[in-house]
Scaffold this active site. Structure first.
Site, PDB file in Angstrom:
ATOM      1  N   SER A 132     -13.150  -0.416 -28.928  1.00  0.00           N
ATOM      2  CA  SER A 132     -12.877   0.718 -29.811  1.00  0.00           C
ATOM      3  C   SER A 132     -11.371   0.816 -30.021  1.00  0.00           C
ATOM      4  O   SER A 132     -10.771  -0.106 -30.566  1.00  0.00           O
ATOM      5  CB  SER A 132     -13.454   2.011 -29.216  1.00  0.00           C
ATOM      6  OG  SER A 132     -13.290   3.091 -30.110  1.00  0.00           O
ATOM      7  N   THR A 133     -10.733   1.887 -29.565  1.00  0.00           N
ATOM      8  CA  THR A 133      -9.305   2.078 -29.785  1.00  0.00           C
ATOM      9  C   THR A 133      -8.495   0.915 -29.213  1.00  0.00           C
ATOM     10  O   THR A 133      -8.617   0.586 -28.038  1.00  0.00           O
ATOM     11  CB  THR A 133      -8.835   3.386 -29.127  1.00  0.00           C
ATOM     12  OG1 THR A 133      -9.684   4.441 -29.549  1.00  0.00           O
ATOM     13  CG2 THR A 133      -7.400   3.702 -29.500  1.00  0.00           C
ATOM     14  N   HIS A 159     -15.697  -0.269 -33.075  1.00  0.00           N
ATOM     15  CA  HIS A 159     -15.814   0.970 -33.826  1.00  0.00           C
ATOM     16  C   HIS A 159     -14.840   0.948 -35.006  1.00  0.00           C
ATOM     17  O   HIS A 159     -13.648   1.220 -34.861  1.00  0.00           O
ATOM     18  CB  HIS A 159     -15.508   2.176 -32.940  1.00  0.00           C
ATOM     19  CG  HIS A 159     -16.440   2.315 -31.778  1.00  0.00           C
ATOM     20  ND1 HIS A 159     -16.140   3.074 -30.657  1.00  0.00           N
ATOM     21  CD2 HIS A 159     -17.675   1.786 -31.548  1.00  0.00           C
ATOM     22  CE1 HIS A 159     -17.151   3.014 -29.806  1.00  0.00           C
ATOM     23  NE2 HIS A 159     -18.087   2.232 -30.323  1.00  0.00           N
ATOM     24  N   MET A 251     -11.737   4.293 -26.260  1.00  0.00           N
ATOM     25  CA  MET A 251     -12.027   5.616 -25.728  1.00  0.00           C
ATOM     26  C   MET A 251     -13.519   5.771 -25.484  1.00  0.00           C
ATOM     27  O   MET A 251     -14.331   5.151 -26.162  1.00  0.00           O
ATOM     28  CB  MET A 251     -11.552   6.698 -26.700  1.00  0.00           C
ATOM     29  CG  MET A 251     -10.053   6.904 -26.712  1.00  0.00           C
ATOM     30  SD  MET A 251      -9.558   8.320 -27.722  1.00  0.00           S
ATOM     31  CE  MET A 251      -9.897   7.701 -29.356  1.00  0.00           C
ATOM     32  N   ASP A 254     -18.989   4.200 -24.516  1.00  0.00           N
ATOM     33  CA  ASP A 254     -19.913   3.324 -25.224  1.00  0.00           C
ATOM     34  C   ASP A 254     -19.840   1.913 -24.638  1.00  0.00           C
ATOM     35  O   ASP A 254     -18.755   1.360 -24.470  1.00  0.00           O
ATOM     36  CB  ASP A 254     -19.554   3.285 -26.715  1.00  0.00           C
ATOM     37  CG  ASP A 254     -20.603   2.562 -27.549  1.00  0.00           C
ATOM     38  OD1 ASP A 254     -21.777   2.528 -27.137  1.00  0.00           O
ATOM     39  OD2 ASP A 254     -20.237   2.046 -28.628  1.00  0.00           O
TER      40      ASP A 254
END
Length: 309
Positions: A132-133, A159, A251, A254
């Site tokens: 993600s991030t 993401h 973050m 998940d």
């Protein structure tokens, strides 16, 4: 008002974090990010239009040193503003900037907290990557180390908005030796090819008569589209543990439930270490749950994947 003013104010005010538009007069956001990271390394979140041009510019800005981005749809409404506020707090708490190399988080020490005894014999039928991030840059650095004739297929879930994933896949295909493309429904997972899960939808793994394929389904009620948990979990069911999952920076949590399903079926899980993560959320959740067979610095992950060949 423009990129030059942003550079000047960054040096004068020394903020904890900067939100940066891509399109600005005199000096655009990409050039401003490069200059700020050269002179005054600072956490930067890009605010980008949901267009193919915006996607390309955002990926260039991430490559230049921005740690994250948010897409804007005709300005920032209340929901977007709230999400941006949460993102700012999470990123500044997680990764304070400490120097010019902070964007890449290159760890000085090579850390492996737990190594499974069978890692040297690992021959996965599929390698899964979730992030993600900070994920776009991390994924690029991992995939760029792999050769064109890499003997395993890869499936990547990060993401990103639907408008960005196609551009991301094209960029990686240009930068990497192995083939990289956006996954399409029914496509076979092949050695030497990395498929990027499309944004806004769910990407699942199916196996039939020894052939591994991806199935693209509507996003559904899941918070994340694509959901790393759903992708990992489908691989666990389809391949009965014959896979390796790698959880990179991001973050939230998940990927943890999906990693647990993989482990329960005999699969292997690696996670990125704290020092090299932009945000130590997703990999921390996996490691804290006791699911990580190996905890590796980002620059060691590609090398370790090469070692499986």
């Amino acid at each position: 008002a423009n990129g030059r003013e942003a550079v000047e104010m960054a040096g004068r005010l020394k903020p904890d974090l900067i939100t940066m538009d891509v399109a600005m007069p005199e000096m655009d956001g990409i050039a401003a990010v490069r200059e700020i990271m050269r002179a005054h390394p600072t956490l930067i979140i890009m605010i980008s239009a949901l267009t193919s041009e915006g996607a390309r510019a955002t990926l260039e800005a991430l490559d230049a040193g921005a740690v994250d981005f948010m897409a804007k749809q005709q300005g920032l409404g209340a929901d977007k503003a709230s999400a941006l506020h949460t993102r700012i707090i999470d990123i500044t708490r997680s990764r304070p900037v400490s120097g010019p190399d902070a964007v890449h988080r290159v760890a000085d020490a090579r850390i492996e907290r737990k190594v499974a005894s069978n890692q040297h014999a690992l021959r996965p039928g599929l390698i899964l990557i979730g992030a993600s991030t900070g994920g776009p840059v991390a994924i690029q650095r991992v995939l760029a180390t792999l050769p064109a004739n890499y003997p395993y297929p890869l499936l990547v879930a990060v993401h990103m908005p639907a408008e960005f994933t196609a551009t991301f896949a094209e960029r990686l295909d240009h930068l990497c030796s192995l083939k990289v493309r956006l996954a399409t429904d029914g496509e076979e997972l092949r050695a030497g090819t990395a498929l990027i899960a499309p944004g806004g939808q769910q990407t699942l793994v199916e196996s039939h008569q020894g052939r591994k394929r991806v199935r693209i389904r509507p996003g559904g009620e899941q918070i994340y589209k694509p959901s790393v948990d759903l992708t990992f979990g489908s691989a666990a069911r389809a391949l009965d543990g014959d896979s390796l999952a790698v959880v990179l920076t991001g973050m939230g949590t998940d990927g943890t439930d999906g990693a647990r399903m993989l482990k329960d079926r005999g699969g292997s899980v690696w996670s990125q270490d704290e020092q090299s993560s932009v945000v130590y959320g997703m990999p921390f959740s996996v490691a804290k749950a006791g699911l990580s067979d190996r905890v590796l610095a980002l620059d060691d992950i590609g090398e370790a994947l090469q070692g499986l060949a």
